[in-house]
Scaffold this active site. Structure first.
Site, PDB file in Angstrom:
ATOM      1  N   CYS A 124     -26.475 -48.665 -28.438  1.00 42.10           N
ATOM      2  CA  CYS A 124     -25.572 -49.512 -29.240  1.00 42.10           C
ATOM      3  C   CYS A 124     -26.414 -50.463 -30.097  1.00 42.10           C
ATOM      4  CB  CYS A 124     -24.657 -50.331 -28.335  1.00 42.10           C
ATOM      5  SG  CYS A 124     -23.686 -49.393 -27.149  1.00 42.10           S
ATOM      6  N   HIS A 160     -26.296 -51.552 -34.129  1.00 38.10           N
ATOM      7  CA  HIS A 160     -25.571 -52.808 -34.338  1.00 38.10           C
ATOM      8  C   HIS A 160     -26.382 -54.074 -34.077  1.00 38.10           C
ATOM      9  CE1 HIS A 160     -22.064 -50.409 -35.093  1.00 38.10           C
ATOM     10  NE2 HIS A 160     -22.225 -49.775 -33.941  1.00 38.10           N
ATOM     11  N   ARG A 206     -13.072 -47.178 -29.827  1.00 39.12           N
ATOM     12  CA  ARG A 206     -14.280 -47.264 -30.658  1.00 39.12           C
ATOM     13  C   ARG A 206     -15.526 -46.912 -29.846  1.00 39.12           C
ATOM     14  NH1 ARG A 206     -16.652 -45.799 -34.049  1.00 39.12           N
ATOM     15  NH2 ARG A 206     -17.714 -46.863 -35.744  1.00 39.12           N
ATOM     16  N   CYS A 262     -18.197 -43.990 -30.791  1.00 43.70           N
ATOM     17  CA  CYS A 262     -19.638 -44.222 -30.949  1.00 43.70           C
ATOM     18  C   CYS A 262     -20.443 -43.264 -30.085  1.00 43.70           C
ATOM     19  CB  CYS A 262     -19.973 -45.669 -30.592  1.00 43.70           C
ATOM     20  SG  CYS A 262     -19.495 -46.868 -31.857  1.00 43.70           S
TER      21      CYS A 262
END
Length: 282
Positions: free
Chosen positions: A196, A200, A239, A243
């Site tokens: 992640c 991000h 979401r 991802c």
């Protein structure tokens, strides 16, 4: 806003390494939050902290213009209205969702996810909605979209603008759940070997193919949200699943405690930022 990709990637990687290294130490949610937010403020010093809830719209003038136009007639308004109706509809036993939540479920979204000492697990609003249904003799709803997303949208709308205030009790069980979420955020997975954080944290504000990567900071504040790509409302766990699929990894089940723990960690990192959900994204 455009960036020299290589130079920024190197700088971001070096700065992110400090945050990632801190993530491997003894869990300290307050210190983690301070370091997490400081990282982004150092990378984007002109961006006010409260604006991180706007995600990728902070990094594209054209996207931001489209977003402003969309908000004149918010595509999520129907979901909020339907969610309100569902929230106030009586169960067969005469109770409503309000009976299951503090303050009747109004103006409490800023405190979720929260750790439930009774079950020893993290409770998201979605999981709490389904727990309420089961306690009142009904079957749980789908956690990713549909009626549950609408109820979530209504409840979240009543907290609009309130500062996120997720508490991680200093108990072994709560810190363990927080740590699971933190480790999941920083762990690489899937055929693309991305975490992640790869997109991000380190690559926030950059383009990955056709996608403009939003910062993890403030990301949870706008959920549930309406995505043009989806054509309907979706929850945060929807979401997460998307991802996982993008990095060619195996998604977990929507009710996986790991996804709840990930939401717990991510939302804690945004403590102090305003609730901005339900939201709208491309």
């Amino acid at each position: 806003m455009k960036f020299p990709l290589l130079g920024l990637a190197i700088t971001a990687s070096l700065a992110a390494s400090t945050v990632i290294a801190a993530a491997a130490t003894q869990p300290d949610p307050s210190a983690d939050t301070k370091a997490f937010q400081a990282y982004y403020q150092q990378r984007f010093p002109k961006l006010p902290l409260k604006d991180y809830v706007n995600g990728s719209y902070n990094f594209s003038a054209s996207l931001r213009k489209q977003w402003k136009q969309i908000l004149e007639f918010p595509p999520y308004s129907f979901a909020v209205d339907n969610g309100k109706t569902l929230f106030n509809t009586k169960f067969p036993d005469g109770k409503t969702y309000a009976s299951c939540f503090p303050n009747g479920g109004i103006g409490i979204a800023q405190n979720y996810p929260m750790f439930d000492e009774k079950t020893g697990k993290v409770m998201t609003i979605g999981l709490a909605i389904n727990q309420c249904r089961v306690e009142n003799g009904l079957k749980p709803l789908k956690l990713t979209k549909g009626p549950l997303a609408d109820i979530d949208a209504y409840m979240t709308s009543t907290s609009d603008g309130k500062p996120i205030d997720v508490v991680v009790p200093h108990t072994k069980a709560a810190l363990a759940a927080y740590t699971v979420g933190k480790e999941y955020f920083y762990s690489r997975r899937g055929q693309l070997n991305f975490s992640c954080a790869s997109c991000h944290l380190q690559a926030a504000g950059m383009h990955l193919r056709g996608d403009l990567l939003a910062p993890a900071l403030g990301m949870t504040a706008s959920f549930p949200l309406y995505r043009s790509k989806w054509g309907d409302m979706g929850t945060l766990v929807r979401r997460f699943i998307g991802c996982n699929e993008k990095v060619k990894g195996a998604p977990l089940k929507p009710n996986s405690p790991v996804y709840a723990d990930l939401a717990y960690f991510l939302t804690t990192m945004s403590n102090g930022l305003p609730v901005a959900g339900p939201g709208s994204r491309p």
